[in-house]
Design an enzyme around this catalytic site. Structure first.
Site, short mmCIF file in Angstrom:
data_model
loop_
_atom_site.label_atom_id
_atom_site.label_comp_id
_atom_site.label_asym_id
_atom_site.label_seq_id
_atom_site.Cartn_x
_atom_site.Cartn_y
_atom_site.Cartn_z
N SER A 209 0.84 -1.19 0.00
CA SER A 209 0.00 0.00 0.00
C SER A 209 0.88 1.24 0.00
O SER A 209 2.08 1.17 -0.32
CB SER A 209 -0.94 -0.04 1.21
N ASN A 210 0.34 2.39 0.33
CA ASN A 210 1.12 3.63 0.38
C ASN A 210 0.61 4.52 1.50
O ASN A 210 -0.33 4.17 2.21
CB ASN A 210 1.08 4.34 -0.98
N HIS A 211 1.22 5.69 1.65
CA HIS A 211 0.95 6.55 2.81
C HIS A 211 -0.22 7.50 2.64
O HIS A 211 -0.42 8.37 3.48
CB HIS A 211 2.19 7.39 3.14
N ALA B 283 -4.64 7.61 -4.30
CA ALA B 283 -3.26 7.20 -4.63
C ALA B 283 -3.33 5.71 -4.94
O ALA B 283 -3.23 4.87 -4.04
CB ALA B 283 -2.35 7.47 -3.45
#
Ligand code: C5P
Length: 393
Positions: free
Chosen positions: A205-207, A271
């Site tokens: 995943s991402n932030h 995102a």
């Protein structure tokens, strides 16, 4: 905003029905007139007398008696908004099916007013695919939802299922009446990260916090738009009056976006992970002694923005985001052409944008580039919503 408004409250069966009484208090304090329909299930938890005392109106609970008094068609026509709170799993199923076996069912079929449902049920019942399908069907027909939330419930299980607090329901009802330049427009917004599974317990995943996308959804709703927010996992609550479609992976996000069409505008603030693991393992990958680290083959994810930009049901206005760490404008202009969207909101993410409260963006379109000063994400959202409203004027 609610002064003089006529609100019909349908109270169905849930232990949380007492909160409906608190909601009536808040609505009346704002000057609204509230009439209530009590279902057989609802009557197990609150009395007709309590509802009558607190609404100051006659409470209807019997289809046949109502025929004699006011009639379900007249009651449905009287209402400027219908609020189903609490909405039990069974009531949502009946609404999805269009069942008209009781007064509440008849009124819900006959009304032309906006309908808001505040679900309340056991978390397992809320998570059941049957309930999810009913909610998706109803949302597709324009029924608005508020909640459910998480928190202490009558059941020992935890998870979403708790009826929203009366103040949250009040906010969502206010949003039903939101007058604004985007009234009658449907806007799709994506937000948050996506989560790409590796195996049943791991993911990539991402932030992304989702803050910017959620703020945009809220700002559009405040301009009177009907907003569908397709969001990856975040810690944020759905803004009042916004229909939230929670998803995990990019492929789920694309499917939810396509299901939300038609829309007048779409804003892609999520995102989205560019890649996923090609083959999700069905069992947890084991750390075998001496075997070393596994190699994960990756596959390209669908580009949701590009797909919707070339969709047969393409929204009139499609807006993408471009998070860049260098040559921000130049890259945004290239992206505009490559993705086939109308505007790109370009932001420099070399600083503390992820999870932070502020954003510095440039609005890039065929007409040129606008540089916006550094401002809170809510203000970026409000400005963008105002620009969307201008576009549709
Ligand atoms: O190509 P890039 O990821 O920089 O593009 C960013 C824009 O495209 C954002 O609006 C993002 O929401 C959208 N996007 C998407 N699906 C992807 C990748 C990006 O919708 N798979």
């Amino acid at each position: 905003m609610l002064h003089g408004r006529k609100i019909l409250l349908v109270v169905s069966g849930s232990v949380a029905a007492f909160k409906a009484l608190m909601l009536v208090r808040l609505l009346r304090a704002e000057g609204a007139t509230v009439r209530a329909v009590l279902t057989a299930g609802g009557a197990r938890f609150v009395t007709k007398e309590a509802l009558a005392a607190i609404t100051g109106e006659h409470v209807s609970d019997d289809l046949w008696a109502a025929e004699a008094e006011i009639g379900h068609i007249r009651l449905a026509r009287w209402a400027e908004a219908v609020v189903v709170a609490p909405a039990s799993a069974s009531r949502l199923a009946q609404m999805a099916q269009g069942l008209a076996e009781d007064l509440a069912g008849c009124v819900l079929l006959a009304t032309r007013a906006p309908v808001l449902a505040a679900p309340a049920m056991n978390p397992a019942m809320w998570a059941h695919p049957a309930t999810a399908a009913n909610v998706a069907l109803l949302a597709g027909r324009g029924i608005r939802f508020v909640g459910p939330g998480e928190g202490p419930m009558a059941e020992p299980e935890s998870g979403p299922g708790r009826l929203s607090e009366p103040e949250e329901m009040l906010e969502a009802i206010r949003a039903l009446f939101a007058e604004g330049p985007l009234k009658g427009r449907h806007v799709l917004v994506t937000a948050g990260p996506t989560r790409e599974p590796i195996d049943p317990v791991r993911y990539i995943s991402n932030h992304s916090s989702g803050k910017q996308g959620y703020a945009i959804a809220a700002a559009l709703a405040a301009q009177g738009a009907r907003v569908t927010l397709v969001s990856g996992p975040t810690s944020l609550a759905a803004p009042p009056g916004v229909t939230l479609k929670p998803v995990e992976s990019a492929r789920e996000m694309l499917a939810a976006c396509e299901a939300a069409l038609p829309a007048d505008a779409a804003i892609f603030a999520a995102a989205v992970a560019d890649w996923r693991v090609a083959q999700e393992a069905s069992q947890k990958l084991k750390k075998e002694p001496g075997a070393g680290a596994p190699t994960l083959a990756m596959a390209l994810n669908p580009d949701i923005l590009a797909t919707i930009s070339t969709h047969t049901a393409r929204p009139k206005l499609v807006v993408g985001f471009a998070a860049e760490t260098e040559r921000v404008i130049e890259n945004a202009q290239k992206k505009l052409a490559r993705k086939g969207c109308d505007w790109i909101v370009a932001n420099d993410v070399s600083g503390d944008v992820f999870g932070g409260g502020d954003n510095t963006v440039h609005l890039v379109s065929a007409a040129g580039v606008e540089d916006w000063p550094r401002m809170p994400k809510e203000e970026v959202a409000a400005r963008l919503a105002a620009r969307v409203a201008e576009y549709f004027q």
